[in-house]
Motif scaffolding. Structure first.
Motif, mmCIF file in Angstrom:
data_model
loop_
_atom_site.group_PDB
_atom_site.id
_atom_site.type_symbol
_atom_site.label_atom_id
_atom_site.label_comp_id
_atom_site.label_asym_id
_atom_site.label_seq_id
_atom_site.Cartn_x
_atom_site.Cartn_y
_atom_site.Cartn_z
ATOM 1 N N LEU A 191 0.799 -1.175 0.112
ATOM 2 C CA LEU A 191 0.043 -0.016 -0.050
ATOM 3 C C LEU A 191 0.885 1.415 0.082
ATOM 4 N N GLY A 192 1.886 1.210 0.787
ATOM 5 C CA GLY A 192 2.829 2.565 0.967
ATOM 6 C C GLY A 192 3.551 2.610 -0.194
ATOM 7 N N ILE A 193 4.058 1.671 -1.194
ATOM 8 C CA ILE A 193 4.326 1.675 -2.407
ATOM 9 C C ILE A 193 3.535 2.299 -3.380
ATOM 10 N N PHE A 194 2.273 1.824 -3.516
ATOM 11 C CA PHE A 194 1.224 2.322 -4.297
ATOM 12 C C PHE A 194 1.108 3.766 -4.279
ATOM 13 N N ALA A 195 0.930 4.018 -2.807
ATOM 14 C CA ALA A 195 0.457 5.593 -2.344
ATOM 15 C C ALA A 195 1.825 6.450 -2.768
ATOM 16 N N LEU A 196 2.815 6.091 -2.825
ATOM 17 C CA LEU A 196 4.153 6.809 -3.008
ATOM 18 C C LEU A 196 4.351 6.890 -4.445
#
Length: 254
Positions: A191-196
């Motif tokens: 999720l963090g990578i997609f948000a970033l």
């Protein structure tokens, strides 16, 4: 900076953001969030317990009551069978605490206690001690030790099978902890990578191609968020149902 280079640098920073950070003395951020989730669990249970009625009018109370009934029937009655009722409070506590911890971690800016191995180890140890203690209560100390190997085996095979069954028993402590931690950590990292990636590409929206890529990442982020909500529920279910199965194995006659 090139969006891809900025994304690579951001992923490195994101990975370090999951490391335990000490808040006060030996207390880490994950311990703080564990206490917060414990408080939320207590509030939900106590508030909803006082508002129970034959015909629930409050939707939230009805949802919590449905969750408890789900634990009682699906994880208690179906998995344990006879004598399941005395184990339902333990299973419900596990389920609601893990579920709330998983969902709190999906709120931006919050941390999930189950995203660190120390907390999942503690939960696994609680479950491990509980089902073994119930086995000792059901069979007696020596009787439980003997019951680790299935009955009806040829005497020459008993030590060998007992050893492998004992190793399998001990490994439950590891598998419960690692399964929950691995799924929650991996999900939040994704999720963090997609948000970033969404942020990086949308900031470069001056280029139409990059802008389209950013919008695509945002759509994937929404899909991943929905998937992670499902995973948050499934991991609470899996941990609790496995604990119920282990209770059943420990207390039943082999």
């Amino acid at each position: 900076m090139n969006p891809l280079e900025e994304l690579a640098n951001g992923v490195t920073h994101l990975q370090h953001s999951f490391d335990s950070a000490y808040v006060v003395g030996p207390v880490t951020q994950y311990i703080v969030w564990m206490v917060v989730c414990l408080a939320i669990t207590l509030i939900v249970v106590l508030v909803c317990g006082r508002k129970l009625s034959l015909v629930p009018k409050n939707k939230f109370v009805h949802m919590v009551e449905y969750g408890y009934d789900f634990v009682r029937k699906d994880m208690g009655e179906n998995a344990i069978g006879h004598g399941y009722k005395k184990h339902v409070p333990f299973l419900a506590t596990l389920f609601f605490f893990i579920l709330i911890s998983n969902f709190v971690g999906l709120i931006p800016g919050c941390k999930t206690p189950t995203g660190t191995i120390s907390v999942t180890w503690a939960l696994s140890l609680v479950s491990f001690v509980y089902f073994n203690w119930q086995g000792i209560k059901a069979h007696g100390g020596w009787g439980y030790i003997k019951s680790i190997a299935p009955s009806g085996l040829p005497k020459v095979m008993v030590p060998v099978i007992w050893f492998f069954e004992f190793v399998s028993l001990v490994l439950r402590l590891l598998t419960l902890a690692v399964r929950l931690y691995g799924n929650m950590f991996a999900g939040h990292m994704a999720l963090g990578i997609f948000a970033l990636a969404t942020t990086v590409f949308l900031q470069s929206i001056t280029s139409s191609i990059v802008g389209v890529v950013g919008i695509g990442w945002f759509a994937l982020l929404l899909a991943m968020y929905a998937l992670e909500c499902l995973v948050a529920f499934l991991q609470a279910y899996v941990f609790t149902i496995l604990s119920a199965v282990y209770i059943s194995l420990a207390t039943s006659e082999h």
